[in-house]
Write an enzyme that holds these catalytic residues in place. Structure first.
Site, PDB file in Angstrom:
ATOM      1  N   LYS A  60       0.847  -1.200   0.000  1.00  0.00           N
ATOM      2  CA  LYS A  60       0.000   0.000   0.000  1.00  0.00           C
ATOM      3  C   LYS A  60       0.880   1.246   0.000  1.00  0.00           C
ATOM      4  CE  LYS A  60      -3.940   1.850   2.666  1.00  0.00           C
ATOM      5  NZ  LYS A  60      -4.801   1.607   3.829  1.00  0.00           N
ATOM      6  N   SER A 135      -9.632   1.691   3.053  1.00  0.00           N
ATOM      7  CA  SER A 135      -8.768   2.443   2.168  1.00  0.00           C
ATOM      8  C   SER A 135      -7.747   1.598   1.416  1.00  0.00           C
ATOM      9  CB  SER A 135      -8.027   3.504   2.971  1.00  0.00           C
ATOM     10  OG  SER A 135      -7.173   2.883   3.927  1.00  0.00           O
ATOM     11  N   SER A 159      -9.710  -0.814   7.295  1.00  0.00           N
ATOM     12  CA  SER A 159      -9.204  -0.577   5.942  1.00  0.00           C
ATOM     13  C   SER A 159      -8.547  -1.774   5.264  1.00  0.00           C
ATOM     14  CB  SER A 159      -8.213   0.584   5.947  1.00  0.00           C
ATOM     15  OG  SER A 159      -8.905   1.788   6.105  1.00  0.00           O
TER      16      SER A 159
END
Lengths: 468, 88
Positions: A60, A135, A159
């Site tokens: 990420k 996210s 997330s």
């Protein structure tokens, strides 16, 4: 021969050792999948490159990898290149894994749809008109579409678990302090935890056993020992107890989610679990408490993006004008909203009513959960109130925040949790279920999840080449 | 645009956004989180999960006498800002 993407990590490494698969064959397989899927999904901010054993891991883009951008999906860090690697990535790199790419995310991990990225939204590989969740939406979409073997995400309020449920993959968030946050760009430091997204539970456990453990560079890591991968699955789990709430706790949940949740409870009982219905109404205000605590910490953590230290700097004649222009141009609306809310709840005159209450609520539910875990080892819940929604559908911030209503309490209390894909909706979209456990009980949680996975036989049709 | 002293970057941000949609949303969000105010909860210390003992780093500067002495050597302040020689 079985398709490369269908082997788990341990099997892939064994095949390499035997000489039946080369690193470049593995890399090539995933590379071809990226060529096919990435133009449709926008899951990556930056592509990785071949190295080591050729097994690509997505990271990420709020986790640093030396020499690569770490944009956090924000304009303010658009050109920022990380000068060091996060501990989690460093440990994987030492084991020979290759960087598959830096994955897209909601700006500074603030969102539940990956629509709030300065680099454009990521799409859900199961239905391109829908969000992948967030996210860590880029990581979940990349794993689901088989563009990387495994991906790292960050879980501050769900997330990792929520996008995993939306994309039909496994999302594992360990206990707070299990995995070093060194190199994870801070959103809410007391809630942030690096998590793992994979197509199966064994891969999540494999990566967990590599990256977890004490780190002198993160003073909040625990010094408790981390089991080896082989030890995790040697654990016997023939009997276990689990807790589940009354349906009234699941108000507003779609019928399909509720019905699959009921089936999940039946399956747990079939596997030898002793279920007990409990009152979880004390968790009902978790989402409000979360948005107070998380935004308070975010307003402080994001003060560093002032145009002076790194990242975007807008031209101005004076210092305060430069702060103003840089932060106005650099942050997106959702980040601005959260900075403002966080500043408000910490402000003089409101601190006790808001931040003080948030902290007190957090201690209150943690104590209640500690008591509850004496009655059962696991708490089971839906991961999300509904399946993946259409891009652009949720314009109201509060309705977006409510996406995380079953996940945020886990972060407030620092517990471990996992979302596993359970079934498909009538419309062909994945539905996930969540298992929460007491602190540091990851082993048994992973073993239970693995057993469930064997029973569920959720088929990731995307890996076999199918697509909607 | 010339900014006045005393503005913090956060304040500047809030001032410029206060007429927009962000402000409307924020008001609703504040009302929403205000539900928590009604709960009767005992005041609490900050919470950390069990088995985490924050290990303080030894190399972090703390307030000590030497720091005060060093600060006395800092450039003169004018309107809250350090006065430093212009470098050309």
């Amino acid at each position: 021969m079985t398709e490369i993407g269908l082997f788990n990590l341990s099997e892939l490494l064994k095949l390499q050792k035997k000489g039946e698969l080369t690193p470049s064959q593995i890399w090539e397989y995933y590379f071809k999948r990226r060529q096919k899927w990435e133009p449709k999904l926008n899951a990556f901010i930056k592509e990785g490159k071949f190295s080591g054993n050729g097994i690509p891991i997505g990271v990420k883009d709020n986790i640093t990898v030396e020499g690569y951008p770490t944009t956090c999906g924000s304009r303010i860090l658009k050109d920022y290149i990380a000068p060091y690697s996060a501990t989690a990535w460093e440990r994987l790199e030492k084991k020979g894994f290759a960087l598959g790419g830096k994955t897209n995310l909601d700006e500074f991990a603030m969102g539940s749809s990956t629509e709030y990225s300065a680099f454009g939204p990521t799409r859900n590989p199961w239905d391109l008109s829908r969000v992948p969740g967030g996210s860590s939406g880029g990581s979940a979409a990349a794993v689901a579409a088989g563009m990387v073997k495994v991906a790292l995400g960050s879980d501050t309020g769900g997330s990792v678990r929520q996008p995993s449920a939306f994309c039909g993959v496994v999302g594992f968030k360990p206990t707070y302090g299990r995995i070093s946050r060194y190199g994870l760009v801070a959103f809410a430091s007391s809630l942030d935890q690096i998590g793992i997204i994979s197509t199966n539970v064994k891969d999540a456990a494999f990566v967990f056993s590599i990256i977890a453990g004490d780190d002198p560079r993160d003073s909040t890591t625990t010094s408790l020992s981390v089991p080896l991968y082989e030890e995790i699955f040697s654990e016997d789990l023939t009997s276990f107890t689990f807790l589940y709430p009354d349906d009234s706790f699941c108000y507003g949940v779609s019928e399909e989610i509720l019905s699959s949740y009921h089936s999940f409870i039946k399956l747990l009982k079939k596997l030898g679990g002793k279920g007990k219905k409990v009152d979880l109404s004390f968790l009902e205000n978790s989402i409000e408490a979360y948005y107070i605590v998380a935004t308070a910490e975010a307003s402080s953590n994001l003060a560093r993006y002032d145009g002076v230290k790194y990242g975007l700097r807008e031209k101005a004649e004076e210092l305060f004008e430069m702060y103003f222009k840089t932060r106005t141009a650099g942050f997106g609306d959702e980040v601005k909203r959260r900075i403002l809310l966080g500043t408000f709840v910490l402000s003089s005159g409101y601190y006790d009513d808001y931040y003080g209450k948030g902290v007190a609520y957090r201690a209150f539910i943690s104590e209640k959960l500690r008591e509850l875990f004496k009655e059962g080892e696991f708490i089971v819940l839906p991961t999300t109130p509904d399946v993946a929604f259409e891009i652009g559908k949720k314009q109201d911030p509060i309705s977006m925040y409510l996406e995380d209503r079953f996940t945020v309490f886990v972060n407030l209390a620092g517990l471990p949790a996992i979302s596993i894909p359970f079934t498909l909706s009538k419309g062909g979209l994945p539905i996930g279920v969540q298992i929460v456990s007491k602190w540091y009980n990851e082993n048994r949680m992973l073993v239970l999840s693995d057993r469930l996975e064997g029973e569920i036989l959720f088929e990731n049709k995307l890996l076999k080449g199918g697509e909607k | 645009m010339k900014m006045e002293r005393g503005d913090s970057s956060i304040y500047v941000l809030s001032r410029v956004e206060k007429t927009g949609k962000i402000s409307e949303d924020l008001k609703r969000i504040v009302d929403w989180v205000s539900k928590l105010k009604a709960l009767e909860l005992p005041a609490s210390e900050f919470f950390y999960p069990p088995y985490i003992t924050i290990k303080r780093r030894k190399d972090v500067a703390r307030i000590f006498e030497k720091r005060e002495k060093l600060l006395k050597l800092a450039p003169e302040l004018k309107n809250g800002l350090f006065k430093v020689p212009r470098v050309i």
